[in-house]
Write a protein that holds these residues in place. Sequence first.
Motif, mmCIF file in Angstrom:
data_model
loop_
_atom_site.group_PDB
_atom_site.id
_atom_site.type_symbol
_atom_site.label_atom_id
_atom_site.label_comp_id
_atom_site.label_asym_id
_atom_site.label_seq_id
_atom_site.Cartn_x
_atom_site.Cartn_y
_atom_site.Cartn_z
ATOM 1 N N LEU A 77 -2.882 1.077 -1.652
ATOM 2 C CA LEU A 77 -1.675 1.674 -1.082
ATOM 3 C C LEU A 77 -1.366 0.983 0.238
ATOM 4 O O LEU A 77 -2.266 0.706 1.024
ATOM 5 C CB LEU A 77 -1.906 3.170 -0.814
ATOM 6 N N ALA A 78 -0.083 0.721 0.476
ATOM 7 C CA ALA A 78 0.381 0.207 1.767
ATOM 8 C C ALA A 78 1.270 1.277 2.389
ATOM 9 O O ALA A 78 1.987 1.989 1.689
ATOM 10 C CB ALA A 78 1.184 -1.076 1.575
ATOM 11 N N SER A 79 1.218 1.381 3.714
ATOM 12 C CA SER A 79 2.094 2.334 4.394
ATOM 13 C C SER A 79 2.874 1.616 5.480
ATOM 14 O O SER A 79 2.389 0.666 6.100
ATOM 15 C CB SER A 79 1.287 3.484 5.002
ATOM 16 N N ALA A 80 4.104 2.091 5.684
ATOM 17 C CA ALA A 80 4.974 1.582 6.751
ATOM 18 C C ALA A 80 5.805 2.759 7.232
ATOM 19 O O ALA A 80 6.702 3.224 6.524
ATOM 20 C CB ALA A 80 5.872 0.457 6.240
ATOM 21 N N GLY A 81 5.445 3.282 8.384
ATOM 22 C CA GLY A 81 6.148 4.462 8.885
ATOM 23 C C GLY A 81 5.910 5.638 7.966
ATOM 24 O O GLY A 81 4.771 5.960 7.645
ATOM 25 N N GLU A 82 6.982 6.254 7.520
ATOM 26 C CA GLU A 82 6.876 7.425 6.646
ATOM 27 C C GLU A 82 6.897 7.075 5.167
ATOM 28 O O GLU A 82 6.977 7.961 4.323
ATOM 29 C CB GLU A 82 7.990 8.417 6.959
ATOM 30 N N LEU A 83 6.830 5.781 4.841
ATOM 31 C CA LEU A 83 6.898 5.349 3.451
ATOM 32 C C LEU A 83 5.585 4.725 3.011
ATOM 33 O O LEU A 83 5.066 3.812 3.660
ATOM 34 C CB LEU A 83 8.035 4.342 3.259
ATOM 35 N N GLY A 84 5.043 5.217 1.910
ATOM 36 C CA GLY A 84 3.871 4.623 1.281
ATOM 37 C C GLY A 84 4.305 3.891 0.032
ATOM 38 O O GLY A 84 5.326 4.230 -0.576
ATOM 39 N N ARG A 110 -3.931 10.930 -1.145
ATOM 40 C CA ARG A 110 -4.626 11.471 0.040
ATOM 41 C C ARG A 110 -4.472 10.508 1.219
ATOM 42 O O ARG A 110 -4.255 10.919 2.353
ATOM 43 C CB ARG A 110 -6.099 11.715 -0.258
ATOM 44 N N ALA A 111 -4.598 9.219 0.927
ATOM 45 C CA ALA A 111 -4.430 8.217 1.986
ATOM 46 C C ALA A 111 -2.999 8.247 2.519
ATOM 47 O O ALA A 111 -2.785 8.160 3.727
ATOM 48 C CB ALA A 111 -4.780 6.832 1.455
ATOM 49 N N GLU A 116 0.515 9.872 7.038
ATOM 50 C CA GLU A 116 1.705 10.685 7.325
ATOM 51 C C GLU A 116 2.955 10.153 6.635
ATOM 52 O O GLU A 116 4.055 10.163 7.192
ATOM 53 C CB GLU A 116 1.912 10.824 8.839
ATOM 54 N N CYS A 117 2.785 9.709 5.400
ATOM 55 C CA CYS A 117 3.916 9.244 4.592
ATOM 56 C C CYS A 117 4.650 10.447 4.016
ATOM 57 O O CYS A 117 4.029 11.344 3.447
ATOM 58 C CB CYS A 117 3.438 8.356 3.448
ATOM 59 N N ALA A 118 5.967 10.470 4.153
ATOM 60 C CA ALA A 118 6.785 11.531 3.584
ATOM 61 C C ALA A 118 7.144 11.234 2.129
ATOM 62 O O ALA A 118 7.413 12.147 1.351
ATOM 63 C CB ALA A 118 8.062 11.705 4.404
ATOM 64 N N GLU A 119 7.144 9.943 1.769
ATOM 65 C CA GLU A 119 7.457 9.517 0.408
ATOM 66 C C GLU A 119 6.516 8.399 0.001
ATOM 67 O O GLU A 119 6.037 7.638 0.842
ATOM 68 C CB GLU A 119 8.890 8.989 0.306
ATOM 69 N N PRO A 165 3.793 13.604 -0.719
ATOM 70 C CA PRO A 165 2.520 13.356 -1.420
ATOM 71 C C PRO A 165 1.443 14.396 -1.126
ATOM 72 O O PRO A 165 0.601 14.656 -1.974
ATOM 73 C CB PRO A 165 2.103 11.968 -0.934
ATOM 74 N N ALA A 166 1.480 15.033 0.042
ATOM 75 C CA ALA A 166 0.477 16.059 0.365
ATOM 76 C C ALA A 166 0.565 17.208 -0.617
ATOM 77 O O ALA A 166 -0.448 17.732 -1.069
ATOM 78 C CB ALA A 166 0.672 16.565 1.795
#
Length: 176
Positions: A77-84, A110-111, A116-119, A165-166
């Motif tokens: 998984l990669a994250s950037a701001g609120e986007l995973g 979970r990651a 803190e990804c919203a989407e 995702p939570a």
Amino acid sequence: MTEPVTPTPAAVAGSALREMRWWDIDAVLGLEKELFPEDAWSRGMFWSELAHSRGPGATRRYLVAENGERLVGYAGLASAGELGDVQTIAVARDQWGTGLGGRLLTELLRAATEFECAEVMLECRVDNVRAQKLYERYGFEAIGFRRGYYQPGNVDALVMKLTDPANSVQGTEING
């Protein structure tokens, strides 16, 4: 499309999940080339992703699944701001139907929650119905297509999105 493989008793017993490290790359590449012969990731791609997976500024999470001494799956998984973005999930054919794909996806979600990804977004080959059904069980919805995304085979990708995702991780007993 590849025929499903009946899981062996050892496969059903379960696999241990852990963080992917650089020494896993050879085994990951072997599985990658077996499962995705036309569009397999390179060694450099995995090295680059792992370089962003450690330390306080980490933006990636990569896992491997081992059954005994054998690597039988991996995910990232990669994250950037609120986007995973689910970068990859792969499960050895003899592990299909054991729930390993769901376990890997649960850990990625979970990651995403920790990041803190919203989407969470992903691309999935349009001909990979097995994976699409897994993602739908976790609440992903199809939102579009990327024409010719997978090269060199020129196969389209289905773009899917999961909001919150939570909430999906907490509901995996119901969804999965």
